[in-house]
Design a protein around this motif. Structure first.
Motif, PDB file in Angstrom:
ATOM      1  N   ILE A   6      -5.663 -54.310 -13.221  1.00 35.08           N
ATOM      2  CA  ILE A   6      -5.364 -53.793 -14.202  1.00 35.08           C
ATOM      3  C   ILE A   6      -6.092 -54.910 -15.296  1.00 35.08           C
ATOM      4  CG2 ILE A   6      -4.182 -52.857 -16.414  1.00 35.08           C
ATOM      5  CD1 ILE A   6      -2.231 -51.495 -14.421  1.00 35.08           C
ATOM      6  N   ALA A  19       3.902 -57.391 -21.368  1.00 34.28           N
ATOM      7  CA  ALA A  19       3.198 -56.288 -20.664  1.00 34.28           C
ATOM      8  C   ALA A  19       2.833 -56.856 -19.226  1.00 34.28           C
ATOM      9  CB  ALA A  19       1.868 -55.616 -21.560  1.00 34.28           C
ATOM     10  N   SER A  20       2.150 -57.746 -19.064  1.00 37.06           N
ATOM     11  CA  SER A  20       1.710 -58.191 -17.579  1.00 37.06           C
ATOM     12  C   SER A  20       2.920 -58.285 -16.931  1.00 37.06           C
ATOM     13  CB  SER A  20       0.991 -59.694 -18.006  1.00 37.06           C
ATOM     14  OG  SER A  20      -0.270 -59.622 -18.724  1.00 37.06           O
ATOM     15  N   TRP A  22       5.464 -56.693 -17.019  1.00 41.68           N
ATOM     16  CA  TRP A  22       6.094 -55.252 -16.933  1.00 41.68           C
ATOM     17  C   TRP A  22       5.395 -54.478 -15.638  1.00 41.68           C
ATOM     18  CZ3 TRP A  22       5.797 -53.109 -22.484  1.00 41.68           C
ATOM     19  CH2 TRP A  22       7.088 -53.394 -23.162  1.00 41.68           C
ATOM     20  N   LEU A  23       3.943 -54.861 -15.790  1.00 41.26           N
ATOM     21  CA  LEU A  23       3.015 -54.189 -14.755  1.00 41.26           C
ATOM     22  C   LEU A  23       3.177 -54.922 -13.458  1.00 41.26           C
ATOM     23  CD1 LEU A  23      -0.036 -53.633 -17.301  1.00 41.26           C
ATOM     24  CD2 LEU A  23       1.494 -51.918 -16.176  1.00 41.26           C
ATOM     25  N   GLN A  26       5.743 -53.632 -11.248  1.00 39.94           N
ATOM     26  CA  GLN A  26       5.350 -52.259 -10.816  1.00 39.94           C
ATOM     27  C   GLN A  26       4.234 -52.519  -9.640  1.00 39.94           C
ATOM     28  OE1 GLN A  26       6.380 -49.111 -11.695  1.00 39.94           O
ATOM     29  NE2 GLN A  26       7.807 -50.151 -12.925  1.00 39.94           N
ATOM     30  N   TYR A  28       1.211 -54.130  -9.826  1.00 41.98           N
ATOM     31  CA  TYR A  28      -0.255 -53.981 -10.360  1.00 41.98           C
ATOM     32  C   TYR A  28      -0.513 -55.654 -10.477  1.00 41.98           C
ATOM     33  CZ  TYR A  28       0.509 -48.981 -11.380  1.00 41.98           C
ATOM     34  OH  TYR A  28       0.935 -47.904 -11.392  1.00 41.98           O
ATOM     35  N   VAL A  30      -2.556 -58.160 -12.582  1.00 44.49           N
ATOM     36  CA  VAL A  30      -3.078 -57.832 -13.948  1.00 44.49           C
ATOM     37  C   VAL A  30      -3.761 -59.068 -14.322  1.00 44.49           C
ATOM     38  CG1 VAL A  30      -2.024 -57.780 -16.357  1.00 44.49           C
ATOM     39  CG2 VAL A  30      -0.937 -56.549 -14.403  1.00 44.49           C
ATOM     40  N   ALA A 112       4.428 -47.326 -17.700  1.00 48.69           N
ATOM     41  CA  ALA A 112       4.287 -47.094 -16.170  1.00 48.69           C
ATOM     42  C   ALA A 112       3.875 -45.713 -15.822  1.00 48.69           C
ATOM     43  CB  ALA A 112       5.516 -47.443 -15.394  1.00 48.69           C
ATOM     44  N   VAL A 115      -0.056 -45.144 -16.966  1.00 49.45           N
ATOM     45  CA  VAL A 115      -0.777 -46.039 -16.033  1.00 49.45           C
ATOM     46  C   VAL A 115      -0.911 -45.576 -14.566  1.00 49.45           C
ATOM     47  CG1 VAL A 115      -1.117 -48.313 -14.661  1.00 49.45           C
ATOM     48  CG2 VAL A 115      -0.535 -48.245 -17.341  1.00 49.45           C
ATOM     49  N   ARG A 116       0.030 -45.177 -14.114  1.00 47.51           N
ATOM     50  CA  ARG A 116       0.030 -44.404 -12.705  1.00 47.51           C
ATOM     51  C   ARG A 116      -0.558 -43.309 -12.738  1.00 47.51           C
ATOM     52  NH1 ARG A 116       5.087 -44.709 -11.996  1.00 47.51           N
ATOM     53  NH2 ARG A 116       5.755 -42.433 -12.492  1.00 47.51           N
TER      54      ARG A 116
END
Length: 455
Positions: A6, A19-20, A22-23, A26, A28, A30, A112, A115-116
């Motif tokens: 991402i 935000a980085s 958070w992702l 998940q 990802y 980033v 989330a 994005v998913r």
């Protein structure tokens, strides 16, 4: 499992860090940047699966600039990050191709989910596109019909070289499908959306061939009242098919050689050079190397057009393909017939015993002629005898069709299987269960062979 990537584009350092995190939680990968310029640079080495893009970016903080920049992220889903006051602009972004938008302050759980869904949809679309391309490859190559070893080799070669720009020389007797192969190569290539331009080098008088290929400018000769584009220009971006290139006059061979070497040409009477991007596929039923020795074909041109050589066989060399070809032709004729078209066992054997000097083209024309006078749907020997009372058949040794067939071991085995299956079906009046027992096969095994050979 490969991590999805991402690209986060936002000018607020605190938000980028949050935000980085958070992702990343998940799972990802980033990469966060603070400007559109940095985003463009990042994409050169970071193949993002999704872009999170703030609508208001420095230095202008003009949402329209961001909307204009969306084309830089083509090919991947873009999620717009916006404030509540910019909802209308966010909707405009969606109209321009953005996947979705999400407003600040952002809920991590909502982020989330959005994005998913975007990544999942993009992955599915790529898989569908890949499946469609694979199906296109399979169906396209299948245009060259046959189960013989020779036909299978031709199809395999078509599938391998079609996506490339390599020049191809298709050789073989007239009527063996050289143009079918050439069109298939074009349709399976990245040039498929552009023109396929066919030129019969022997059908156009030598004195007109240059102007037909290169075009001409107004006043180039008597009757040239306005500029005219040539076939080379029409093929720009696509494929130029030079049929029967062995019949091209020597003066034109020199000029074609320059086109192939430099990708440029001058229209007749013109002084402005034109540049073209074409793939050249040539075909001939002549022995070009022999013509080179005779001096009627240029050796340097031969090696320029040769690239990959696809050689077709005379139909008499792959007689086991006749039933498959007939079935394919019958299927195409079906749309114009009220009743299903079929061949009686005797009619099928008659078609298999002919010499067919005109090869597949002659076989197709003969079947279409007989079908046109067959009102009942079942093509019989009576129908055939009305149109072809004196056709020369292949010699019969009295030992069956297999003995008169020349080919590899695999091809002879296939021919024998076809002959035995047809005989068993005839003797059992089409009862597949009884025919399978007679052949020592399971019913399903027989059905698979029937489908394989198109019986």
């Amino acid at each position: 499992m490969t991590q999805n990537k991402i690209l986060l584009v936002d000018d607020e350092p605190a938000f980028r860090e949050l935000a980085s995190r958070w992702l990343a939680n998940q799972d990802y990968h980033v990469k966060a940047v603070g400007s559109l310029q940095d985003a463009r640079h990042a994409l050169a080495s970071f193949d993002a699966d999704l872009v999170l893009l703030d609508l208001s970016m420095p230095p202008h903080f003009d949402p329209q600039v961001t909307l204009d920049a969306m084309e830089d992220f083509a090919g991947r889903p873009v999620i717009i990050i916006t404030g509540h006051a910019d909802r209308d602009l966010a909707l405009k972004a969606v109209d321009l191709g953005a996947w979705d938008f999400i407003a600040k302050p952002i809920d991590p759980d909502m982020l989330a989910v959005v994005v998913r869904r975007a990544i999942t949809k993009n992955t599915l679309e790529k898989e569908v596109a890949s499946l469609k391309e694979n199906r296109k490859q399979i169906e396209g190559a299948a245009a060259y019909i046959g189960q013989s070893v020779g036909a299978q080799k031709v199809r395999a070669l078509i599938e391998r070289i079609a996506p490339t720009d390599v020049r191809v020389l298709v050789t073989g007797p007239s009527g063996t499908g050289k143009e079918v192969i050439s069109r298939t190569l074009h349709e399976l290539s990245h040039r498929a959306s552009q023109s396929f331009v066919s030129v019969h080098c022997g059908a156009i008088p030598a004195e007109l061939l240059e102007s037909e290929l290169f075009g001409y400018v107004k006043g180039a000769f008597t009757g040239a009242e306005k500029d005219k584009e040539g076939l080379l220009s029409l093929a720009d971006g696509g494929t130029l098919f030079l049929d029967e290139i062995g019949e091209m006059p020597l003066p034109m061979q020199v000029k074609l050689l320059r086109v192939l070497q430099e990708g440029t040409f001058y229209p007749v009477g013109g002084r402005t050079q034109k540049q073209i991007d074409i793939r050249v596929i040539s075909a001939t039923n002549a022995d070009l190397l022999e013509k080179v020795k005779e001096g009627s074909f240029r050796e340097d041109l031969y090696y320029r057009i040769k690239g990959v050589n696809i050689e077709t066989q005379a139909l008499a060399e792959r007689l086991e393909d006749v039933p498959v070809l007939l079935q394919a032709f019958l299927s195409r004729l079906q749309t114009s017939q009220e009743k299903p078209l079929q061949l009686s066992s005797e009619a099928l054997q008659w078609f298999r015993r002919q010499a067919w000097p005109g090869n597949v083209r002659e076989l197709k024309n003969a079947l279409e002629s007989v079908a046109s006078i067959c009102p009942e749907g079942m093509i019989s020997m009576e129908d055939i005898s009305l149109l072809f009372p004196h056709v020369q058949e292949l010699p019969d040794s009295g030992k069956g069709d297999l003995e008169t067939f020349k080919g590899t071991l695999d091809e002879r085995v296939q021919a024998l299987e076809i002959q035995m299956i047809q005989s068993a079906l005839q003797s059992t009046a089409g009862n597949r269960t009884q025919a399978a027992k007679q052949l020592g096969l399971s019913r399903q095994g027989l059905i698979k062979k029937i489908e394989r050979y198109g019986l």
